[in-house]
Structure formats: structure tokens, C-alpha cells
Design an enzyme around this catalytic site. Structure first.
Site, PDB file in Angstrom:
ATOM      1  N   GLU A 145       0.817  -1.196  -0.227  1.00  0.00           N
ATOM      2  CA  GLU A 145       0.080   0.098   0.227  1.00  0.00           C
ATOM      3  C   GLU A 145       0.471   1.392  -0.880  1.00  0.00           C
ATOM      4  O   GLU A 145       0.849   2.387  -0.420  1.00  0.00           O
ATOM      5  CB  GLU A 145      -0.771   0.292   1.113  1.00  0.00           C
ATOM      6  CG  GLU A 145      -1.761   1.442   1.348  1.00  0.00           C
ATOM      7  CD  GLU A 145      -2.398   1.200   2.676  1.00  0.00           C
ATOM      8  OE1 GLU A 145      -2.952   2.497   2.550  1.00  0.00           O
ATOM      9  OE2 GLU A 145      -2.892   0.270   2.757  1.00  0.00           O
ATOM     10  N   ASN A 244      -2.421  -5.170   9.127  1.00  0.00           N
ATOM     11  CA  ASN A 244      -3.733  -5.419   9.702  1.00  0.00           C
ATOM     12  C   ASN A 244      -3.451  -6.143  11.033  1.00  0.00           C
ATOM     13  O   ASN A 244      -3.942  -5.924  12.131  1.00  0.00           O
ATOM     14  CB  ASN A 244      -5.043  -4.167   8.931  1.00  0.00           C
ATOM     15  CG  ASN A 244      -5.134  -5.948   8.805  1.00  0.00           C
ATOM     16  OD1 ASN A 244      -5.886  -6.360   9.324  1.00  0.00           O
ATOM     17  ND2 ASN A 244      -5.228  -6.282   7.426  1.00  0.00           N
TER      18      ASN A 244
END
Length: 327
Positions: A145, A244
Site C-alpha cells: 500500500e 492490519n
């Protein structure tokens, strides 16, 4: 090496198996962006036939990737591994602008599965550059990302910050027009501290219009904060390269609770639960519910499991599919 699993539950002469209380966090598991990315690959296979190529893991979960491989997806690292006549899907983490540009140059049929919340950060980056700002990007070096977001803007116009210590190395002045953005899957608490330190040093820095950390990341961390203080151990189902999921482990550990990241139930060492009465269980945003049930079943082989779901939020977010798969 982990001890082998017993084929039956351990015996306890003259007594029933001890109870293991299991607090299962909600929300957990798949988020809307992951659901959408997986459906994009499945729809592409239906529409174009096998094989469909996917650049990088569509989401960070080996089980999901293997299931899509079985359906005809071929995972590659770069576009040069994709034949000219084959469709290709870009992963949910987003890609630098150079990737679709190369696909267009080669006239490849491509479908972009970038999570819309990541795309929102990309658009913010473009707007900040248009305003003449230099972007300070808070994120983890090397994460797909981060590579994708930093690749949205011209080289030299964005600077990565990973820790509060990195802020001391910045050489901007009050005369510099600067702004900041963040990766969507960071620790909510860590990021708040970094942002506060950044704003303390540069009071004039421009913040994003809304927090960049996504709803699913925030919700899963809040759910772990709710259950961890009541647990002797927290198990987080997720991949070692899942940002995450790693943050969920850290959240539990910061509250003083032992926490472990596992990819599958087979990784659980029975010794972990030997003197444990309450376990917390959650799953990162790329882990399917099937793997949660797999863990519950495995724990049930050794103990009498009493499940309780602890819900801290409801999620009903749904993202539209790309038009080229719905027309």
C-alpha cells in the site's frame, strides 16, 4: 517446533474436560475492500475464463490466494510475467501509477481491485501535489500500500515517516508548504502519537480532510481492546505480511495480554492453552470466517469451549464492482 496435536482431547481422570472461555471479537475478518477484491477475481474468471493473472497477492492471506489459484487465477509479482493476451487484476493494496501505465502501453486488459479507501488516499495525494505541497506519508516501508501510494506522485515530492523518531530527521521549515497522509492499516494509537508529534513540530502542516485509517482497521482494533483485558491469551488469525493483523497483535500486547499471530489452526501449540482459562479470538481483514471456525474446532479438541461474541460495532459497508465486470 510446535508439539504435535493429539488425535483426541487429553484425558482428565475422574473429571470432565476443563472449560475454555472463548471471547470472539466482532467485527473481525473480511472487510468490504477484501470482499470486493476477491469478488473481482472471481467475476473476472467467470467473464474472461481461466487463466486470469493477479499482480501480487490479491489480499494478504494464503488460504484465500490458494482458493483463487484452484479456480484458475495465476499470481505474479510483475506485469512482465503476464502474457499479452491475458487479463490481469491489480491487488487490493493499490499500485503505483507506473503499473496501469505499463498495462496500457502493452494494451493489456486490466481490472483494478484497489480498495476504494486506498484510492481515496491516492486522490488526496494528487490534490496535495496540485496545491504545491510536499507530502509526509506515515506508513511502513516496503508495504504494497505504501509503495502504491508513494507511486501516485512525482519522485521527491513525498517523504515516508515510520516512527516519531523519524520526525526529528525532517528538515522542513515554516516556509515549506507541507501536508500529511497515512497508510490505511496502521495502529490507531501509534498513528495518533506520530501525527501529534508532527503537528507539534510543524503547526502549519495540512491534515487530510478525514482520517485515512480505514473503518475496518479502527473497528478491529477497538474490538481487541474490548476483549484483551479479560483474556489470558489473544489469537489473531492473519498473515505475517498483513499490516492490519500485526497491529491487532500489538494492540493486545500493549494491554498486557499475551497475543499470537497464526495463519491456520494447525499452528496452535497445545501448550499455549495449558494454563489458560480465557482466550480472545479475532481475525485480520483478509482472513475468512472459515478460518475462525477452524480455530474454534481445534480448541474444542482439547477443552470444552464456551463461546461468547463481543460486538463493539456493526459493519454494513459495500463497495461497487468495476464497471467492466458488471456491464
Amino acid at each position: 517446533m510446535n508439539a504435535p496435536f493429539p488425535s483426541t482431547a487429553p484425558s482428565h481422570e475422574g473429571s470432565e474436560r476443563p472449560v475454555l472461555k472463548l471471547l470472539i471479537a466482532a467485527p473481525r475478518g473480511f472487510c468490504a475492500g477484501v470482499d470486493r477484491a476477491i469478488e473481482i477475481v472471481e467475476r473476472a474468471l467467470e467473464k474472461f475464463g481461466s487463466p486470469v493473472y493477479v499482480r501480487h497477492e490479491i489480499v494478504h492471506n494464503r488460504y484465500v490466494v490458494d482458493c483463487l489459484k484452484d479456480k484458475g487465477a495465476i499470481f505474479v509479482e510483475e506485469l512482465d510475467e503476464v502474457p499479452d493476451d491475458a487479463p490481469v487484476v491489480f491487488s487490493a493494496h493499490g499500485v503505483p501509477k507506473s503499473v496501469p501505465a505499463e498495462a496500457e502501453r502493452r494494451q493489456l486488459l486490466y481490472v483494478d481491485a484497489t480498495c476504494p479507501l486506498v484510492s481515496k488516499v491516492h486522490r488526496q495525494a494528487e490534490r496535495q501535489i496540485e496545491k504545491g505541497q510536499h507530502i509526509i506519508f506515515i506508513g511502513h516501508a516496503g508495504h504494497p500500500e505504501v509503495i502504491g501510494t508513494m507511486g501516485q506522485v512525482p519522485e521527491g515530492r513525498i517523504t515516508l515517516v515510520e516512527t516519531i523518531e523519524d520526525i526529528a530527521e525532517l528538515s522542513f521549515t515554516e516556509a515549506d508548504d507541507i501536508s500529511f497522509l497515512t497508510q490505511t492499516t496502521l495502529s490507531v494509537d501509534d498513528t495518533r502519537e506520530i501525527v501529534e508529534a508532527l503537528q507539534a513540530r510543524y503547526p502549519h502542516i495540512v491534515a487530510p480532510r478525514a482520517e485515512d485509517i480505514c473503518y475496518a482497521t479502527s473497528n478491529r482494533q477497538a474490538a481487541v481492546k474490548q476483549i484483551a483485558p479479560q483474556c489470558d491469551l489473544v489469537l489473531v488469525i492473519g498473515a505475517p505480511n498483513s499490516s492490519n493483523s500485526l497491529r491487532l497483535v500489538e494492540v493486545a500486547q500493549r494491554l498486557g495480554t499475551q497475543a499470537r499471530l497464526i495463519q491456520r489452526a494447525s499452528e496452535i501449540d497445545p501448550e499455549w492453552i495449558a494454563n489458560v482459562s480465557t482466550i480472545g479470538l479475532t481475525a485480520g481483514a483478509s482472513a475468512p470466517e472459515k478460518l475462525v471456525r477452524e480455530v474454534v474446532d481445534r480448541l474444542g479438541e482439547w477443552r470444552t469451549v464456551e463461546e461468547e461474541t463481543v460486538a463493539t460495532a456493526e459493519e454494513n459497508m459495500v463497495f461497487k464492482l468495476p464497471r467492466q465486470l458488471t456491464e
